[in-house]
Design an enzyme around this catalytic site. Structure first.
Site, PDB file in Angstrom:
ATOM      1  N   ASP A 230       0.871  -1.183   0.000  1.00 32.15           N
ATOM      2  CA  ASP A 230       0.000   0.000   0.000  1.00 32.15           C
ATOM      3  C   ASP A 230       0.901   1.224   0.000  1.00 32.15           C
ATOM      4  OD1 ASP A 230      -2.236   1.829   0.369  1.00 32.15           O
ATOM      5  OD2 ASP A 230      -3.368   0.092   1.048  1.00 32.15           O
ATOM      6  N   HIS A 254       1.818   1.495  -3.232  1.00 29.92           N
ATOM      7  CA  HIS A 254       0.798   2.306  -3.897  1.00 29.92           C
ATOM      8  C   HIS A 254       1.190   3.770  -3.943  1.00 29.92           C
ATOM      9  CE1 HIS A 254      -2.659  -0.861  -3.489  1.00 29.92           C
ATOM     10  NE2 HIS A 254      -1.605  -1.285  -4.155  1.00 29.92           N
TER      11      HIS A 254
END
Length: 471
Positions: A230, A254
């Site tokens: 993430d 991410h």
């Protein structure tokens, strides 16, 4: 901000730092006792109570069983040396039970296992790669896709604080949350990559393993190395005057992210952020801004600069229209509002795109990060809400698709969503098609950005002074 105002801010910051931190005296010392097999959380609480003020607290070079969440509050002028490791329970049910009943103060995403609160607090890890670590044993959660009652690892709610050489090994989910003020993070390490999974495989994917969530003021992150699934570093609601520099994000990060902001129509803000000198390896995004459909508030003066991309799905991504795609179609923006964005600069991005435009987090149809027209040639995606994005600029972009030249690079951008005059400062032709560089013309917004960047530079300098004065 004028030159005079900038100098005054510099002087006030330095005065604050020198007047509060020039003399650091530790009159007490505590070594955290260790049981060997039982829960060491009571011993941790005792040490932090006995040495709450003007103290040094040391974890010996050993494994400590932190089997119960702890809230370590009221600290003042305390240095913590983590020469050993802190281990969460390996029993999933026990973690869920303990996090469900703890009184630890929740953060934005979850409740932390460790909660630190106080003033002039430093937590120092070890130079030894085997020690100075927080072990979450997260793989047993990832392997079965268990996302119920997961803790955040830690919250550092401190004024004038330092985190140095800490290691996070296989966290269950989110790592460190920083809502405090005047903070410095140095040489942070995150290992949230699975042994039996890949970037593109949902099986054993480390969902929500954010490295750092920053919601405080005057924060510098200098030195970061991590593999996760993430956001590598995310600046969330309330974040202001933040520098994050000199880092590497691997596995399936991410990105270097702002947000998400504005969920449920909330008024949320982020201001004055600089991401500089990062390598994004295998990430879904290099740079990302995300706000929810119907959000309110603003994000102002954010720069991503000197970013190297290695097999990244999308280099630069901005959306003001995010929604939960696994819960159905995009909701109607009945209030006709959006989190406003202004003075965003993306400068000197180089490198390659990945074969896959998503990753193992794609568990819905469409994927959570699907945008109409997306494929593996998109260097830039601007998914804007009409008329609410001002002074966005892209400079010195050299991104190419996998095994192709930069001539094959494309973008997604709706010119109908641009505010009046925005094409003049954008730096590329806003369309859905080939990436084409355009001249950036001066604007009044550019003056504002330059002034704000001076403030961000001062944050970096003041945080450096902070680190040296603390230690």
């Amino acid at each position: 901000m004028s030159e005079g105002e900038t100098k005054m801010l510099a002087l006030s910051l330095l005065f604050f730092l020198t007047s509060h931190l020039i003399s650091v005296v530790h009159s007490a010392e505590c070594t955290v006792a260790r049981s060997g097999t039982e829960d060491d959380s009571p011993a941790i609480l005792k040490a932090f109570t006995d040495c709450q003020v003007d103290s040094t607290i040391t974890f010996s070079q050993a494994n400590y069983s932190a089997f119960t969440p702890v809230s370590l509050t009221g600290l003042k002028n305390v240095t913590v040396h983590i020469n050993g490791n802190l281990l969460l329970p390996q029993n999933v049910s026990r973690v869920q039970h303990e996090i469900n009943i703890t009184d630890n103060q929740p953060s934005t995403y979850a409740t932390p296992w460790f909660y630190f609160e106080g003033e002039e607090v430093s937590i120092i890890g070890s130079d030894d790669p085997e020690w100075g670590a927080f072990h979450g044993f997260g793989e047993q959660w990832w392997n079965v896709g268990n996302r119920i009652l997961r803790p955040q690892l830690a919250t550092f709610n401190v004024t004038n604080g330092l985190l140095r050489k800490l290691k996070v090994i296989k966290p269950i989910a989110w790592g460190w949350n920083l809502p405090g003020r005047n903070l410095r993070v140095e040489d942070h390490f995150v290992d949230a990559a699975p042994h039996n999974g890949t970037r593109d495989n949902t099986v054993s994917f480390p969902f929500n393993t954010d490295g750092l969530n920053l919601s405080g003021h005057n924060i510098t992150v200098d030195g970061y190395y991590g593999h996760n699934g993430d956001d590598c570093v995310s600046v969330i609601n309330g974040g202001k005057d933040i520098v994050a520099q000199n880092g590497y994000c691997g596995f399936s990060s991410h990105g270097l992210s702002i947000g998400s902001l504005g969920k449920g129509g909330a008024v949320q803000t982020v201001q004055n952020v600089l991401f500089k000198n990062w390598t994004m390896d295998g990430a879904v995004y290099g740079a990302r801004f995300k706000s929810w459909t119907g959000g309110q508030g603003f994000a102002d003066n954010v720069t991503w600069e000197d970013i190297t991309l290695v097999g990244v799905s999308t280099g630069i991504f901005v959306t003001q229209n995010y929604y939960d795609q696994d819960k159905g179609a995009r909701p109607q923006n009945t209030n006709h509002t959006s989190t406003k964005v202004s003075n965003f600069l993306f400068k000197n991005f180089t490198g390659s795109l990945a074969a896959n435009w998503t990753d193992g987090t794609c568990i819905s149809n469409p994927c959570w990060n699907f945008v109409e027209g997306i494929d593996n040639t998109k260097a830039i995606i601007f998914d804007l809400y009409p008329g609410t994005a001002l002074n966005l600029s892209v400079e010195d972009i050299n991104i190419h698709p996998m095994n192709k030249s930069s001539n094959a690079t494309t973008v997604i951008c709706d010119p109908n969503a641009l505010a009046s005059g925005e094409q003049d400062t954008l730096g590329f032709q806003c369309n859905t098609g080939p990436f084409a560089v355009t001249e950036i013309k001066p604007s009044s917004g550019a003056v504002k950005t330059a002034g704000s960047k001076a403030v961000v530079a001062l944050v970096s300098v003041s945080a450096l002074v902070l680190g040296s004065l603390l230690h």
